[in-house]
Design a protein around this motif. Structure first.
Motif, PDB file in Angstrom:
ATOM      1  N   GLU A 283      24.908  42.035  39.885  1.00  0.00           N
ATOM      2  CA  GLU A 283      25.347  40.945  39.004  1.00  0.00           C
ATOM      3  C   GLU A 283      26.200  41.510  37.871  1.00  0.00           C
ATOM      4  OE1 GLU A 283      22.105  38.504  37.655  1.00  0.00           O
ATOM      5  OE2 GLU A 283      23.273  37.669  35.963  1.00  0.00           O
ATOM      6  N   ALA A 284      25.731  42.622  37.305  1.00  0.00           N
ATOM      7  CA  ALA A 284      26.490  43.232  36.198  1.00  0.00           C
ATOM      8  C   ALA A 284      27.833  43.741  36.702  1.00  0.00           C
ATOM      9  CB  ALA A 284      25.675  44.382  35.601  1.00  0.00           C
ATOM     10  N   ILE A 285      27.835  44.307  37.897  1.00  0.00           N
ATOM     11  CA  ILE A 285      29.084  44.822  38.467  1.00  0.00           C
ATOM     12  C   ILE A 285      30.071  43.688  38.675  1.00  0.00           C
ATOM     13  CG2 ILE A 285      30.088  45.877  40.549  1.00  0.00           C
ATOM     14  CD1 ILE A 285      27.465  47.559  40.743  1.00  0.00           C
ATOM     15  N   ALA A 286      29.578  42.567  39.161  1.00  0.00           N
ATOM     16  CA  ALA A 286      30.465  41.406  39.389  1.00  0.00           C
ATOM     17  C   ALA A 286      31.042  40.915  38.062  1.00  0.00           C
ATOM     18  CB  ALA A 286      29.678  40.296  40.074  1.00  0.00           C
ATOM     19  N   LYS A 287      30.183  40.823  37.056  1.00  0.00           N
ATOM     20  CA  LYS A 287      30.651  40.361  35.748  1.00  0.00           C
ATOM     21  C   LYS A 287      31.669  41.321  35.138  1.00  0.00           C
ATOM     22  CE  LYS A 287      27.727  38.969  32.614  1.00  0.00           C
ATOM     23  NZ  LYS A 287      26.466  38.932  31.806  1.00  0.00           N
ATOM     24  N   ALA A 288      31.537  42.601  35.492  1.00  0.00           N
ATOM     25  CA  ALA A 288      32.397  43.631  34.877  1.00  0.00           C
ATOM     26  C   ALA A 288      33.686  43.856  35.661  1.00  0.00           C
ATOM     27  CB  ALA A 288      31.622  44.947  34.789  1.00  0.00           C
ATOM     28  N   ALA A 289      33.884  43.088  36.711  1.00  0.00           N
ATOM     29  CA  ALA A 289      35.016  43.344  37.619  1.00  0.00           C
ATOM     30  C   ALA A 289      36.355  43.375  36.899  1.00  0.00           C
ATOM     31  CB  ALA A 289      35.026  42.286  38.715  1.00  0.00           C
ATOM     32  N   GLY A 290      36.504  42.590  35.848  1.00  0.00           N
ATOM     33  CA  GLY A 290      37.811  42.506  35.192  1.00  0.00           C
ATOM     34  C   GLY A 290      38.026  43.537  34.103  1.00  0.00           C
ATOM     35  N   ARG A 291      37.088  44.451  33.948  1.00  0.00           N
ATOM     36  CA  ARG A 291      37.235  45.426  32.863  1.00  0.00           C
ATOM     37  C   ARG A 291      38.502  46.255  33.033  1.00  0.00           C
ATOM     38  NH1 ARG A 291      31.202  47.797  31.308  1.00  0.00           N
ATOM     39  NH2 ARG A 291      30.290  45.754  30.731  1.00  0.00           N
ATOM     40  N   ASP A 292      39.154  46.575  31.919  1.00  0.00           N
ATOM     41  CA  ASP A 292      40.448  47.254  31.979  1.00  0.00           C
ATOM     42  C   ASP A 292      40.339  48.626  31.322  1.00  0.00           C
ATOM     43  OD1 ASP A 292      43.862  46.294  30.967  1.00  0.00           O
ATOM     44  OD2 ASP A 292      43.011  48.160  31.762  1.00  0.00           O
TER      45      ASP A 292
END
Ligand code: GLC
Length: 431
Positions: A149-158
């Protein structure tokens, strides 16, 4: 601006030979290793109590710097920010700093001032990795590496946004505290894979924008030395938790190096850890490093109240007593061209050759290649003479008469009793 440091900085660093590493952050409160957030997969919420209860009321960096100086250390490197992301100074680009804790006061400035007052060089460790920053992409060393879940939420990190933050904080540190001698970045792991072969999204020079970062560091601090963990060559190599087998090289060329070592295997304060190295072993590691043209950076992890714990202080004091008597065999010393006998190390400074005996031989020690080349010898701890025996190659062994020893071997007559020091040293005055 050049991509190499001034020679004066290199020689000063080499002469220092022995420094203090300090790993201090919120992880001192859980007190079970600085990677506790990774190892226990703690979320920011799990970790928040350590931020809320950070209260280093016994912090006195003068005590740290004095303990280091009295241990024979000549420089000190402090973690300004470790992988947890917590900043020990009031950064303008982060709220995850000591300034926003109840304690509120800068910790870096007083450390720098205390080190300078004790005549120590100053270094900043700064983590490239940041497990708290909202733009740091989750990867195989991140605490949330298994949290889908955390990985999915963090997908847009730049990572580019994070790199700007990394550079901005490095600029703050190298602008706000005067001349800094060492920049100790940690660490790169490009291309690293999960055990099952999946891409671990490891990070290296492109993620950190390392070339640009190093150029900025040199521009801000022209005399600084930068370590080798930006995934591009640095000014010195940093073997960690092991002792190299000889002078370190890069592509066959001797390179400046510094072994970083812990007292007990943990960099951060680790309350229940019993794996402490003895002062004798640590002195041997220091001597071993110098004999191979390297430095030793020895770590202490202060407690959550800001103190060195009693074991650390006692260990530093024991090393300091040895350094009080033997400093000149280490400070400014270099390797020797002579081969040391078994279980010993040579260091050399001009015409003085130092024999460090890691085990105490029975009665004699034989120095190959030094026959006829030593005009005097003494135990360094008390300046008591050590008798030299020039060997006659025609002498045959007979009862207690030593013989059969090559004429180019110098034999030293030793007392049966080992001197009461951690590592005995014999000072040889070369002809
Ligand atoms: C490793 C560890 C880090 C420590 C560093 C010291 O990179 O991950 O916790 O600060 O070694 O050299």
């Amino acid at each position: 601006m050049t991509d190499v440091p001034p020679a004066a900085s290199v020689e000063k660093f080499r002469d220092w030979r022995f420094g203090l590493f300090v790993h201090w952050g919120l992880y001192a409160l859980p007190a079970r290793h600085e990677w506790v957030k990774n190892r226990e997969r703690l979320t920011d919420e799990d970790y928040q109590p350590y931020f809320d209860h950070f209260e280093p009321d016994l912090y006195d960096p003068t005590k740290w710097a004095r303990a280091a100086r009295e241990a024979g250390m000549k420089y000190a490197v402090l973690t300004t920010k470790h992988h947890e992301g917590f900043c020990l100074w009031d950064s303008a680009v982060s709220d995850y700093t000591v300034a926003k804790t109840a304690w509120g006061k800068d910790l870096v400035g007083p450390f720098v001032e205390a080190c300078r007052a004790e005549g120590l060089g100053v270094g900043f460790y700064h983590s490239l990795i940041d497990w708290h920053h909202p733009e740091f992409p989750i990867d195989l060393v991140h605490p949330q590496r298994d949290d889908e879940e955390a990985i999915a939420k963090a997908a847009g990190r730049d990572i580019k946004v994070y790199a700007e933050y990394l550079h901005a904080q490095t600029r703050e540190l190298l602008t706000n505290y005067g001349p800094i001698d060492i920049m100790w970045f940690d660490f790169s792991y490009p291309g690293r894979l999960y055990d099952d072969g999946r891409d671990g999204h490891g990070k290296g020079r492109d993620d950190w924008q390392s070339e640009k970062l190093m150029a900025m560091v040199r521009e801000l601090q022209p005399d600084i030395l930068i370590n080798d963990r930006l995934d591009i060559p640095g000014d010195f190599v940093t073997p960690e938790q092991y002792q190299p087998d000889g002078p370190m090289q890069r592509d066959g060329v001797p390179v400046l190096w510094e072994a970083c070592q812990t007292l007990n295997g943990s960099w951060g304060y680790d309350r229940d850890n019993l794996d402490w190295k003895s002062p004798e072993l640590l002195v041997k590691m220091l001597v071993d490093s110098v004999s191979k043209d390297g430095n030793l950076l020895l770590n202490v992890g202060p407690t959550g109240r800001g103190e060195f714990d009693p074991r650390a202080l006692a260990t530093l004091a024991s090393i300091g007593e040895w350094m009080r008597l033997h400093e000149r065999s280490v400070r400014g010393a270099r390797p020797s061209e002579y081969a040391a006998p078994p279980d010993s190390r040579f260091t050399q400074k001009g015409n003085r050759l130092y024999l460090h005996l890691f085990s105490w031989p029975m009665g004699h020690v034989h120095l190959s290649g030094l026959g006829g080349k030593v005009k005097y010898a003494q135990l360094l701890n008390d300046a008591s003479e050590i008798k030299r025996i020039e060997n006659d190659p025609h002498q045959t062994a007979q009862n207690t008469t030593m013989g059969g020893v090559s004429g180019d071997t110098l034999t030293l007559k030793l007392p049966i009793q080992k001197p009461n020091v951690l590592v005995p040293v014999i000072e040889l005055f070369l002809s």
